[in-house]
Structures are given as structure tokens and as C-alpha cells.
Write a protein that holds these residues in place. Structure first.
Motif, PDB file in Angstrom:
ATOM      1  N   ARG A  81       0.833  -1.209   0.000  1.00 32.54           N
ATOM      2  CA  ARG A  81       0.000   0.000   0.000  1.00 32.54           C
ATOM      3  C   ARG A  81       0.872   1.265   0.000  1.00 32.54           C
ATOM      4  O   ARG A  81       0.569   2.241  -0.702  1.00 32.54           O
ATOM      5  CB  ARG A  81      -0.904   0.006   1.237  1.00 32.54           C
ATOM      6  N   VAL A  82       1.925   1.242   0.778  1.00 30.77           N
ATOM      7  CA  VAL A  82       2.816   2.408   0.821  1.00 30.77           C
ATOM      8  C   VAL A  82       3.489   2.610  -0.524  1.00 30.77           C
ATOM      9  O   VAL A  82       3.585   3.735  -1.034  1.00 30.77           O
ATOM     10  CB  VAL A  82       3.861   2.238   1.951  1.00 30.77           C
ATOM     11  N   GLU A  83       3.950   1.523  -1.129  1.00 27.05           N
ATOM     12  CA  GLU A  83       4.618   1.604  -2.438  1.00 27.05           C
ATOM     13  C   GLU A  83       3.675   2.165  -3.500  1.00 27.05           C
ATOM     14  O   GLU A  83       4.098   2.917  -4.389  1.00 27.05           O
ATOM     15  CB  GLU A  83       5.095   0.214  -2.848  1.00 27.05           C
ATOM     16  N   ALA A  99      -1.039   4.537   1.455  1.00 25.34           N
ATOM     17  CA  ALA A  99      -0.825   4.233   2.869  1.00 25.34           C
ATOM     18  C   ALA A  99      -2.079   4.560   3.673  1.00 25.34           C
ATOM     19  O   ALA A  99      -2.713   5.597   3.464  1.00 25.34           O
ATOM     20  CB  ALA A  99       0.350   5.042   3.411  1.00 25.34           C
ATOM     21  N   TYR A 158       9.573   3.159   7.278  1.00 30.02           N
ATOM     22  CA  TYR A 158       8.609   4.233   7.054  1.00 30.02           C
ATOM     23  C   TYR A 158       8.999   5.494   7.830  1.00 30.02           C
ATOM     24  O   TYR A 158       8.831   6.608   7.336  1.00 30.02           O
ATOM     25  CB  TYR A 158       7.210   3.775   7.452  1.00 30.02           C
ATOM     26  N   LEU A 211       7.627   9.233   6.478  1.00 28.39           N
ATOM     27  CA  LEU A 211       6.218   8.997   6.161  1.00 28.39           C
ATOM     28  C   LEU A 211       5.304   9.020   7.375  1.00 28.39           C
ATOM     29  O   LEU A 211       4.079   9.022   7.236  1.00 28.39           O
ATOM     30  CB  LEU A 211       6.068   7.640   5.451  1.00 28.39           C
ATOM     31  N   PHE A 241       0.378   7.454   9.503  1.00 26.72           N
ATOM     32  CA  PHE A 241       0.989   7.960   8.268  1.00 26.72           C
ATOM     33  C   PHE A 241       0.526   9.381   7.955  1.00 26.72           C
ATOM     34  O   PHE A 241      -0.622   9.747   8.207  1.00 26.72           O
ATOM     35  CB  PHE A 241       0.639   7.034   7.104  1.00 26.72           C
ATOM     36  N   ARG A 257       0.299  10.691   4.903  1.00 26.99           N
ATOM     37  CA  ARG A 257      -0.224  10.840   3.555  1.00 26.99           C
ATOM     38  C   ARG A 257      -1.600  11.491   3.513  1.00 26.99           C
ATOM     39  O   ARG A 257      -1.860  12.388   2.701  1.00 26.99           O
ATOM     40  CB  ARG A 257      -0.301   9.484   2.849  1.00 26.99           C
TER      41      ARG A 257
END
Length: 431
Positions: free
Chosen positions: A94-96, A100, A112, A117, A318, A320
């Protein structure tokens, strides 16, 4: 009142404030106040567990989420469960992909954090809540002087033993040194116990079992310079003793390098293993199976209690989604009052805050946990806050068993681990 009692009283006062809703309210209003945006949705990715030993951990999520949403209008939790053995890979993917979640559970947090992140704890919790986390666990979750890994579902093991088998073998009580451990194992073998000691050097958890033994001998995985250091005198002596004085005598079963934790627990419940290192989760299963057991600190090589191993899953928040305040509100709720007790103080996991620890040890229904809880502050961790640790951990799991089997060379295996760790460090630095 001595210093320990004063500290305990202060922590209990914090707990009372939290259960009254004051600490949680301070955290929530301090982080969100009237600025909380309406209809914010937080994506929460957590692990689900099968119905093996310890299946109950994590089952409380639905209740916690429901209670939180009733108390916090405008914040909704999108809860997603992933099988425990897939949680790390799922999160990494998911992060890639740039997806995230806002909050996630994982065994891995250092990459991370190093990539910038994550929010650190100071951005999520007020001072009172930050101070309430057990220090040994927050230190393990720290990267570059800031804590990003929030401890969750903590544990620390002890030496479990079958009291009936001990009685039949005429072993007077829990071993308090390695010599006594060997004598107890010999006595168990003499009455026909298949595996006197369950040495869990199989690939499921060999890194945990090995570290417990190394700590008991004054060694470990890290040197004084906070770098990997496997091939030390203490580590070599510990594995050599295991090879010659334990495994070589048939006191650890037929194939300790293949014995996984899940299988070892099942064999203990079936009376095939006389003693083993195990986590508090085994208590509930042993009670249900009506196994007459007791537990004690794992003994140090030369006597006394060894430094206890600390284990934890981790939560992380996270950046994001830009939901720092809302993440802080939810996590502050999770770690305060009854929510904190839901995730610690059961026989599946231990509390990670001082206040919840005090409450767990003070509750008569939770007294079986007391001995485990008391070990938490002294817990020693594998280097989970190093980016290279996941790769190094897999190498330990694959190779450490070779050191204690017939013909194994502990010094050679440990030197190879140092080399593999150095290579993992270089790779991690360039990834």
C-alpha cells in the motif's frame, strides 16, 4: 512511602484521570478542539488472527471503533483486517502504491519512519499520555531520537513448566540457573518425557528464542555502539553450551532446529514438552486444556532471573492523508481508560502503559498477568528500530539452529550472521 510506591501512586493517579475521561479529553481537545473537520474518514489497517493459541487478540476492534465513533462525531473509522502473516507485505504494498492508510498495525516501522512517512508521538499525544507509555517499549519504537512505533499487543515470555511432570520427575521447583535447567531436563527425560525442554529454533520464532538465551548469558544481538554484534564471547559460549550440554544430550527433543512456536505450544498442552519459554497467551490455552502448569523467570546462565525479552506489534500513523489531529484523537482514545485495558490485561497481550499495567495487576481477575507485567519495564528488544532488521531477522531464523545441532559451529554461524547483517545494513542504506 518509598520511591517505587510514589512512582506507582503517580501512575495510578494518571490512570484514574484517564478512566474519568480527563486525560483522554485533554488529548482530544488539545489535538483537535473545534477544528476537527466534519466527516473525516480514517483508514485503519489491522491484523486478524486465526483460531490457534491466542486467537482472541485483536477481537476487540469492532467494539472500540463503535464506541469511539459514538463519542466523536465527524470522525469515521474504515476498519480493514488482514491476516496476521500478510500484514507486513500488505502495508508495504500500500505504501509503495501511494495508498498508505492513516493508521496501520505492523511488525515493521523503521523504514517508514526513516523515509519521513510517519508522525512521531509528540504530534499525536499530549505530554501526559506520552509519559504513560512504558519506557522500554517507547525506546524500542524510537528512530533518530523520535518515537514512531507505538507499542501495541505487547508481550514478554517466561519459563513455563508442567507441574505434574516435575512432580513425577522429583524436580522440586522452577530452575534458577542453567545447571538447574539441565538437571530438571535430565530428570524429565528419565521418566520418558519426549521433549524435556522445547527449544524453539524453528523458522517461526527462532530469533526470539535465541535472543532469550543470549540475554541470559549476558549477550545479545547488539554491541555497545548500537550496531549488530553477533560473534561475541558471550554469544558463542551460550550457543556452545546449548549444543553440548542440552541438545547434544537429547534434552531438547529430536529436531529443535525445526520446532516452531505454535507446534511447541501444542506439544506442551499435550504433555509432550516438560518446559519451554512461552508468552502469557499460553495460560488461557493451558487452563482450558487443564494442564497443571506454573511459570517463572527464565534463568540466567549463572543464576537469578535473566533479562526478559520484550515483544510488541506496532501501530503507526501515516502523514499521507493529512489527518494528524484525527489520528491523534483516535489513538489517544485507544490508549486511555478502558480502551487501553482492552488491548492489555487479557491473557493474549500485556498493557503498554503504566496506568493500564497498574490496573491489570491490581484487578483480582487479572492477577495471573502480574508476573509478566512486572517484567515489562526491564524488557530487552531485538533491534526492531533498524531498517535492516527484517532481513537480519530472517537470516537468524534460517541459520541459528545450525549452531546447536550435531556438528554445528556456533562461532562460524555467528560470524556469518555478522557478515549478513553488515550486508543488510549496506542494502538498507541504499534502498
Amino acid at each position: 512511602m518509598n520511591q517505587q510506591e510514589v512512582a506507582r501512586a503517580v501512575r495510578r493517579r494518571q490512570f484514574l484521570l484517564q478512566t474519568a475521561g480527563l486525560a483522554g479529553a485533554t488529548a482530544a481537545f488539545g489535538l483537535t478542539g473545534c477544528e476537527t473537520r466534519e466527516d473525516v474518514k480514517l483508514d485503519l489497517l489491522v491484523a486478524s488472527y486465526d483460531k490457534s493459541v491466542g486467537a482472541s487478540i485483536g477481537d476487540q476492534w469492532d467494539k472500540v471503533v463503535s464506541t469511539f465513533e459514538k463519542q466523536h462525531a465527524g470522525i469515521r473509522i474504515n476498519l480493514e483486517r488482514v491476516p496476521y502473516d500478510e500484514i507486513d507485505r500488505t502495508l508495504a504494498r500500500r505504501v509503495e502504491e501511494g495508498r498508505a492508510p492513516d493508521i496501520a498495525q505492523s511488525n515493521i516501522f523503521a523504514p517508514y519512519a526513516e523515509d519521513g512517512l510517519l508522525y512521531d508521538m509528540t504530534k499525536l499525544f499530549d505530554i501526559v499520555t506520552q509519559a504513560d507509555f512504558i519506557r522500554s517499549f517507547t525506546e524500542a519504537g524510537t528512530v533518530d531520537s523520535a518515537t514512531y512505533g507505538i507499542p501495541f499487543l505487547a508481550s514478554t515470555p517466561r519459563l513455563f513448566y508442567n507441574k505434574e511432570l516435575f512432580r513425577r520427575a522429583r524436580v522440586g521447583g522452577a530452575p534458577t540457573s542453567w545447571d538447574e535447567l539441565r538437571k530438571a531436563a535430565r530428570a524429565l527425560k528419565s521418566i520418558g518425557v519426549k521433549t524435556p525442554y522445547g527449544l524453539q529454533f524453528g523458522p517461526e520464532a527462532a530469533d526470539d528464542e535465541a535472543l532469550s538465551w543470549l540475554l541470559a548469558a549476558g549477550g545479545g544481538y547488539m554491541g555497545d555502539t548500537a550496531q549488530y554484534d553477533f560473534a561475541t564471547a558471550a554469544n558463542t559460549e551460550a550457543l556452545t553450551w546449548l549444543r553440548d550440554e542440552f541438545v547434544g544430550e537429547g534434552l531438547a527433543g529430536a529436531a529443535p532446529a525445526k520446532l516452531n512456536r505454535t507446534d511447541a505450544y501444542a506439544q506442551f498442552l499435550g504433555g509432550e514438552i516438560g518446559m519451554l519459554i512461552a508468552h502469557p497467551v499460553l495460560m488461557g490455552a493451558a487452563d482450558q486444556a487443564k494442564v497443571p502448569y506454573a511459570h517463572a523467570p527464565f534463568p540466567g546462565k549463572d543464576g537469578g532471573a535473566a533479562a526478559p525479552l520484550g515483544l510488541s506489534d506496532w501501530l503507526m500513523a501515516f502523514k499521507r492523508g493529512g489527518h494528524r489531529k484525527e489520528c491523534g484523537t483516535f489513538l489517544s482514545f485507544l490508549y486511555s481508560g478502558k480502551s487501553a485495558l482492552a488491548y492489555g490485561g487479557s491473557q493474549s497481550a500485556l498493557p503498554v502503559t503504566y496506568s493500564a499495567s497498574d490496573a491489570a495487576t491490581g484487578n483480582p481477575s487479572e492477577q495471573p498477568l502480574s508476573a509478566f507485567v512486572e517484567q515489562l519495564s526491564d524488557a530487552q528488544f531485538a533491534p526492531v528500530n533498524m531498517r535492516s532488521w527484517p532481513a537480519v531477522r530472517e537470516t537468524i531464523r534460517a541459520d541459528v539452529g545450525r549452531a546447536v545441532t550435531e556438528g554445528g559451529e556456533p562461532g562460524t554461524v555467528l560470524a556469518a550472521l555478522d557478515k549478513a547483517a553488515a550486508e543488510a545494513e549496506v542494502k538498507a542504506a541504499t534502498s
